[in-house]
Enzyme design. Structure first.
Site, PDB file in Angstrom:
ATOM      1  N   GLY A  90     -56.851 -14.472  15.191  1.00 35.59           N
ATOM      2  CA  GLY A  90     -57.586 -15.510  14.455  1.00 35.59           C
ATOM      3  C   GLY A  90     -58.878 -14.966  13.886  1.00 35.59           C
ATOM      4  N   GLY A  92     -62.132 -14.126  14.093  1.00 41.69           N
ATOM      5  CA  GLY A  92     -63.095 -13.985  15.177  1.00 41.69           C
ATOM      6  C   GLY A  92     -64.523 -13.839  14.670  1.00 41.69           C
ATOM      7  CE  LYS A 113     -63.967  -8.183   8.160  1.00 39.59           C
ATOM      8  NZ  LYS A 113     -62.917  -7.337   7.570  1.00 39.59           N
ATOM      9  N   GLY A 126     -68.869 -11.749  16.816  1.00 38.00           N
ATOM     10  CA  GLY A 126     -68.786 -12.542  15.581  1.00 38.00           C
ATOM     11  C   GLY A 126     -69.480 -11.913  14.387  1.00 38.00           C
ATOM     12  CG  ASP A 252     -53.881  -8.530  12.931  1.00 38.59           C
ATOM     13  OD1 ASP A 252     -53.056  -7.699  13.347  1.00 38.59           O
ATOM     14  OD2 ASP A 252     -55.097  -8.339  12.984  1.00 38.59           O
ATOM     15  CG  ASN A 253     -55.592  -6.008   9.720  1.00 33.38           C
ATOM     16  OD1 ASN A 253     -56.201  -7.052   9.930  1.00 33.38           O
ATOM     17  ND2 ASN A 253     -55.813  -4.906  10.397  1.00 33.38           N
TER      18      ASN A 253
HETATM   19  P1  AMP Z   1     -59.831  -6.284  12.596  1.00 32.76           P
HETATM   20  O1  AMP Z   1     -59.662  -5.038  13.390  1.00 32.76           O
HETATM   21  O2  AMP Z   1     -61.145  -6.364  11.859  1.00 32.76           O
HETATM   22  O3  AMP Z   1     -58.676  -6.572  11.707  1.00 32.76           O
HETATM   23  O4  AMP Z   1     -59.913  -7.483  13.651  1.00 32.76           O
HETATM   24  C1  AMP Z   1     -58.893  -7.782  14.585  1.00 32.76           C
HETATM   25  C2  AMP Z   1     -59.255  -9.061  15.291  1.00 32.76           C
HETATM   26  O5  AMP Z   1     -60.478  -8.910  16.021  1.00 32.76           O
HETATM   27  C3  AMP Z   1     -59.474 -10.265  14.396  1.00 32.76           C
HETATM   28  O6  AMP Z   1     -59.061 -11.391  15.099  1.00 32.76           O
HETATM   29  C4  AMP Z   1     -60.959 -10.249  14.192  1.00 32.76           C
HETATM   30  O7  AMP Z   1     -61.478 -11.510  13.832  1.00 32.76           O
HETATM   31  C5  AMP Z   1     -61.453  -9.839  15.575  1.00 32.76           C
HETATM   32  N1  AMP Z   1     -62.770  -9.187  15.523  1.00 32.76           N
HETATM   33  C6  AMP Z   1     -63.064  -7.952  15.052  1.00 32.76           C
HETATM   34  N2  AMP Z   1     -64.371  -7.683  15.212  1.00 32.76           N
HETATM   35  C7  AMP Z   1     -64.934  -8.773  15.788  1.00 32.76           C
HETATM   36  C8  AMP Z   1     -66.247  -9.100  16.204  1.00 32.76           C
HETATM   37  N3  AMP Z   1     -67.271  -8.266  16.068  1.00 32.76           N
HETATM   38  N4  AMP Z   1     -66.430 -10.335  16.753  1.00 32.76           N
HETATM   39  C9  AMP Z   1     -65.425 -11.175  16.925  1.00 32.76           C
HETATM   40  N5  AMP Z   1     -64.164 -10.919  16.570  1.00 32.76           N
HETATM   41  C10 AMP Z   1     -63.901  -9.728  16.006  1.00 32.76           C
HETATM   42 MG    MG Z   2     -58.005  -7.941  10.633  1.00 31.62          MG
END
Ligand code: AMP
Ligand code: MG
Length: 487
Positions: A90, A92, A113, A126, A252-253
């Site tokens: 989700g 995050g 973002k 976050g 998810d990407n």
């Molecule tokens: P990503 O690797 O950026 O595709 O993120 C994978 C998952 O981790 C997604 O659900 C993001 O929203 C969550 N996420 C990545 N970095 C953070 C962060 N600093 N705080 C909260 N959620 C994160």
């Molecule tokens: Mg992602």
């Protein structure tokens, strides 16, 4: 042309309700400053580019103020990460602020973002750091300029808010713009939690909003899946033809629209290497450059699984089987163009494969500059220019002779040929070291290099006087940069 205050919101995804997303307010970052904005992304919303200079601009895109019609929501999804299913991901740290309807009637998601914690933040804070926000911005706009479908980026705002990664950094936000932020993982979430009614509503939403042409087909869901396969085949062909490594092709990407999405430790190849791994936490090379093709198909299979409640398995399999031949056809077409061929000849594929094998032997064949130099005329002079970068010179000479003979069978003047090739072979590409240098300046408060790099990379095919430093081969240190996976 509109001001920010004139934007019209029509929040279709938000109206799906609380099973699909959660209402969350952005958490502002302190002392927001506009680092860089994209006039062409602003144009998607009919925004006057001068709005970027207004005081409210940086406030809106740093969570410090909000339109009254925006409805910020964190979306729920899951996904396969490095091949393993993660049942709950989700947004995050990102929020879908709302959907803007422009004068042409198009809907554009505004997705902020780095906007603070959400119910999906898990262990995260976050936030997004300045470095990764700039990287996402530059790549989004550059890929678009290269003709590679991508989510767009409207701006980056920096701040004085401290964030801890390997060291203390500062928080930033990037405003993403795309027709949709629905991922393969959205479908997987409702499938694996057995919420089939919600899965149906999600599919109907995506069909009506993004694949309206499929609604007229006998089996709209199947037609939609087939189109997702087609779009991904074309997307991956463009990545491979232009040397783009995504680095984190988790489901998810992966965008349901077949656009490049969620930028992390990505890279453009400097010296050609089919086995290049740009993500340093990818020990097994699951997402290496050449693996992007089978992985895209694997991801489409994961999506197909999530659609089984609404599509029969056999037609799903048949559609999935279209991926590889479609990919190959697009790739061949793109590479022919890069080599200056307008005609299709039987031996072209073999000629391309021989070239890639020669590049793979080592030496120092810069993937981007090789094709740019090949556009010089006549072909005999162009191959002489690039020859010294190869290791096996007799093999290269044999290839070059075949290439020149093949080129001689093409119609058109040398001038037309040069123009045609330069129009598909960029002079400037987003090399990691260029991004790194601009980021280091921005971290010191000087945003001018990021802005200049963005400007140059928005016209990658056009030679720009005074910008020679962006068209150089990377220095040795620049080829071996380790891009931090933390973001
Ligand atoms: P990503 O690797 O950026 O595709 O993120 C994978 C998952 O981790 C997604 O659900 C993001 O929203 C969550 N996420 C990545 N970095 C953070 C962060 N600093 N705080 C909260 N959620 C994160
Ligand atoms: Mg992602």
């Amino acid at each position: 042309m509109k001001t920010l205050a004139d934007l019209i919101f029509d929040n279709r995804f938000a109206r799906l309700g609380d099973d699909f997303s959660t209402s969350v307010m952005p958490e502002p970052i302190d002392e927001p400053r506009l680092v860089v904005a994209s006039p062409s992304a602003m144009a998607l919303l009919d925004l006057d580019p001068a709005e970027a200079d207004s005081e409210v601009f940086a406030k809106l895109f740093s969570g410090n103020t909000l339109w009254s019609d925006a409805e910020p929501r964190a979306m729920v999804y899951s996904g396969h990460q490095f091949g393993s299913y993660n049942p709950r991901l989700g947004d995050g740290r990102g929020l879908l602020l709302g959907e803007v309807r422009n004068d042409a009637g198009e809907h554009w998601d505004l997705h902020l973002k780095g906007a603070g914690m959400t119910p999906y933040s898990r262990m995260g804070d976050g936030r997004a750091v300045l470095r990764s926000s700039i990287r996402e911005f530059l790549a989004s706009e550059h890929l678009h300029a290269l003709g590679i479908p991508s989510s767009r980026a409207l701006c980056v705002t920096g701040s004085s808010t401290p964030v801890w990664r390997e060291k203390q950094e500062t928080a930033a936000m990037v405003l993403r713009v795309a027709p949709s932020h629905v991922r393969f993982g959205h479908f997987e979430y409702f499938y694996y939690t057995r919420q089939h009614e919600q899965l149906k509503r999600l599919g109907e939403h995506v069909l009506a909003s993004h694949f309206p042409g499929c609604l007229a087909e006998d089996e709209p869901w199947l037609a939609m899946f087939r189109e997702v396969v087609e779009r991904n085949a074309e997307l991956i062909a463009r990545w491979q033809a232009y040397g783009f490594c995504h680095g984190v092709m988790n489901t998810d990407n992966m965008s349901i629209l077949g656009i490049t999405f969620d930028y992390g430790p990505y890279a453009f190849l400097d010296d050609f290497d089919a086995n290049h791994i740009c993500n340093h936490s990818d020990d097994a090379g699951r997402y290496s450059f050449s693996n992007q093709v089978p992985i895209a198909q694997w991801n489409l299979a994961a999506l197909a699984q999530a659609l089984t409640p609404y599509i029969d398995v056999e037609p799903l399999r048949d559609s999935l089987a279209l991926f590889l031949p479609l990919y190959q056809a697009h790739y061949l077409d793109l590479m022919r163009k890069r080599l200056g061929f307008t005609l299709a000849e039987e031996g072209d594929d073999a000629l391309i494969q021989r070239l890639l094998q020669l590049m793979q032997q080592g030496g120092a064949v810069d993937y981007t500059l090789f094709f740019r130099h090949l556009g010089e005329q006549p072909a005999e002079a162009a191959v002489r220019h690039v020859r010294d970068d190869f290791v096996d010179l007799p093999a290269f000479d044999a290839w070059a002779a075949d290439y020149c003979a093949r080129s001689a069978r093409e119609p058109g003047s040398a001038d037309a040929r040069r123009q045609r090739m330069h129009a598909v072979n960029p002079l400037y590409v987003l090399r990691n070291y260029l991004a790194q240098q601009a980021i280091e300046a921005a971290e010191q408060g000087d945003d001018a290099p990021v802005r200049e790099l963005h400007r140059v990379l928005s016209q990658p095919f056009t030679e720009q006087p005074g910008m020679e430093k962006y068209a150089q081969r990377p220095p040795e240190w620049g080829k071996h940069l380790e891009i931090s996976c933390s973001s």
